[in-house]
Motif scaffolding. Structure first.
Motif, short mmCIF file in Angstrom:
data_model
loop_
_atom_site.label_atom_id
_atom_site.label_comp_id
_atom_site.label_asym_id
_atom_site.label_seq_id
_atom_site.Cartn_x
_atom_site.Cartn_y
_atom_site.Cartn_z
N THR A 191 0.83 -1.20 0.00
CA THR A 191 0.00 0.00 0.00
C THR A 191 0.86 1.25 0.00
OG1 THR A 191 -1.76 -1.17 1.20
CG2 THR A 191 -1.81 1.25 1.25
N ASP A 192 1.96 1.22 0.75
CA ASP A 192 2.88 2.36 0.77
C ASP A 192 3.45 2.62 -0.63
OD1 ASP A 192 2.54 2.85 3.44
OD2 ASP A 192 4.31 1.73 4.09
N LEU A 193 3.84 1.56 -1.33
CA LEU A 193 4.41 1.72 -2.67
C LEU A 193 3.35 2.28 -3.63
CD1 LEU A 193 6.75 1.36 -4.64
CD2 LEU A 193 5.92 -0.96 -5.07
N VAL A 194 2.13 1.77 -3.55
CA VAL A 194 1.07 2.26 -4.43
C VAL A 194 0.79 3.74 -4.15
CG1 VAL A 194 -1.40 2.07 -4.95
CG2 VAL A 194 0.02 0.02 -4.84
N ALA A 195 0.81 4.15 -2.89
CA ALA A 195 0.61 5.57 -2.56
C ALA A 195 1.70 6.43 -3.17
CB ALA A 195 0.57 5.74 -1.04
N VAL A 196 2.93 5.94 -3.16
CA VAL A 196 4.04 6.68 -3.76
C VAL A 196 3.87 6.77 -5.28
CG1 VAL A 196 6.52 6.59 -4.23
CG2 VAL A 196 5.67 6.18 -1.92
#
Length: 425
Positions: free
Chosen positions: A151-156
């Motif tokens: 989820t962190d990577l997708v937000a970035v």
């Protein structure tokens, strides 16, 4: 006479265009020739010479304009201001430390990538880059097995899409998040090349601590003449006036305070002529107020539960006389407001413990707007202390006027104004 009127009309039209272009750059310091902001890009490119000269003279921010991008390399007036973080494009929540690290790792991977890259491939390369022992020693780790980290990577990635570094070709990042698919992106290498806004390359910084490294990243040459010192003061104050909702005098150095005293009229006039911002001067400081209210990333008041809580908090604290307030007292107030406004607020606002999160978000907003500051009691407990600008939200007593009677004048020394600081890229 006709020629004279025509000349005045053309001059007024040009000034209006320059103002719109300047405001576009302050809202979005990176504009692309293609996409939803193409009209603003063309306007900036048309008046690039005048804009470049103004920003260089008054802020020291370089302006790069070519056939593909317009990039105002903004550096903040204060390096220690953490009140305007990058935010999740879907939820609005501020980025965590890991997400900031992932932004840097993604940019490093994309710098070496081809013109297209799949999200899965980007993720694999970021995992390899995150295995650096230095990151592990700093307590930063990243993997693909954990949904939270995916989820962190997708937000970035969504932030990079917003910036224009990436452009979606096919697929959906949501499918990648669910391990049910992938996404393909074009990499805009021109945007990637101009994204970093710093006076030095990060690889040339030699300091060890974070604060020291940040200071060295944007360190400017120390002026050795009166003209250069005055220029540095002009740059510092103009950046603050463009970035900060309120510039308090007690936050200025002795040199900045003296320069502002003698040059306040010239500073505010130049900013007003370029941007349309209006100066509001009070005993405690100065604010540049935006009548159009669109040069901002935070508004007050704002609709929704969180916006209403922030407004009620501001009114409550403004009516307490300016002294510090313990957070538990604020929590109790929010519990009462949640019951009073239960029919209008979201359901979760009345759940046990919800007042802590609501208070935290309200305080965060008011601190970012220059209306509050955080403090600590002698026993270490958390306090909030109103700043002078908060007095604008004081609720006064209603006064009934007789026919023909004018309203009484208020003798106030507050500094207030809507925020107009755009996110710094």
């Amino acid at each position: 006479m006709t020629d004279h009127r025509l000349g005045d009309a053309l001059a007024a039209q040009r000034a209006a265009e320059v103002r719109r272009a300047a405001r576009a750059l302050l809202r979005r310091p990176l504009l692309r020739a293609a996409g939803s902001h193409a009209d603003e890009f063309r306007l900036v490119r048309r008046h690039a010479t005048e804009l470049r000269a103004w920003f260089e003279r008054n802020t020291g921010w370089p302006l790069l304009v070519d056939s593909e991008v317009a990039r105002l390399r903004r550096t903040p007036g204060r390096a220690d201001d953490a009140t305007h973080p990058a935010r999740d494009q879907r939820t609005g929540l501020p980025f965590s430390r890991r997400r900031y690290v992932l932004v840097c790792l993604c940019l490093a991977v994309l710098e070496r990538a081809e013109h297209q890259i799949a999200l899965g491939r980007l993720a694999e390369q970021v995992v390899l880059a995150a295995a650096d022992p230095a990151l592990d020693a700093a307590g930063v780790s990243f993997g693909l097995a954990d949904r939270e980290q995916r989820t962190d990577l997708v937000a970035v990635v969504r932030l990079l899409l917003e910036w224009g570094v990436l452009a979606k070709v096919a697929g959906d990042e949501e499918a990648f998040l669910k391990s049910a698919g992938d996404a393909l992106f074009d990499v805009d290498r021109r945007v990637l090349a101009v994204l970093l806004a710093s006076r030095r390359g990060p690889s040339t910084v030699r300091a060890d601590g974070f604060e020291e490294r940040l200071a060295e990243l944007n360190a400017e040459v120390l002026p050795d003449s009166d003209d250069l010192r005055n220029r540095a003061l002009r740059h510092s104050l103009t950046r603050r006036l463009l970035d900060d909702p309120v510039m308090y005098l007690d936050g200025l150095t002795e040199g900045e305070s003296a320069y502002l005293t003698s040059q306040r009229g010239a500073l505010t006039r130049r900013i007003g002529e370029l941007t349309g911002l209006v100066p509001e001067v009070r005993a405690e400081g100065l604010a540049m107020v935006d009548p159009d209210d669109d040069l901002t990333d935070l508004r007050m008041p704002e609709s929704g539960t969180d916006g209403h809580v922030a407004l009620l908090t501001a009114e409550y604290l403004a009516g307490r006389g300016g002294g510090p307030v313990p957070l538990p007292e604020l929590h109790r107030q929010i519990v009462g407001w949640a019951q009073e406004h239960a029919g209008f607020w979201r359901r979760s606002a009345t759940a046990p413990g919800a007042e802590v999160e609501l208070a935290g978000q309200a305080v965060e907003r008011l601190v970012a707007l220059g209306l509050l500051e955080r403090a600590q009691a002698p026993d270490g407990s958390a306090l909030v202390r109103p700043r002078p600008a908060l007095d604008r939200y004081r609720v006064g007593e209603a006064v009934l006027l007789e026919p023909g009677q004018s309203a009484p004048k208020k003798n106030t020394k507050t500094t207030a104004g809507r925020t107009k600081g755009a996110r710094t890229r």
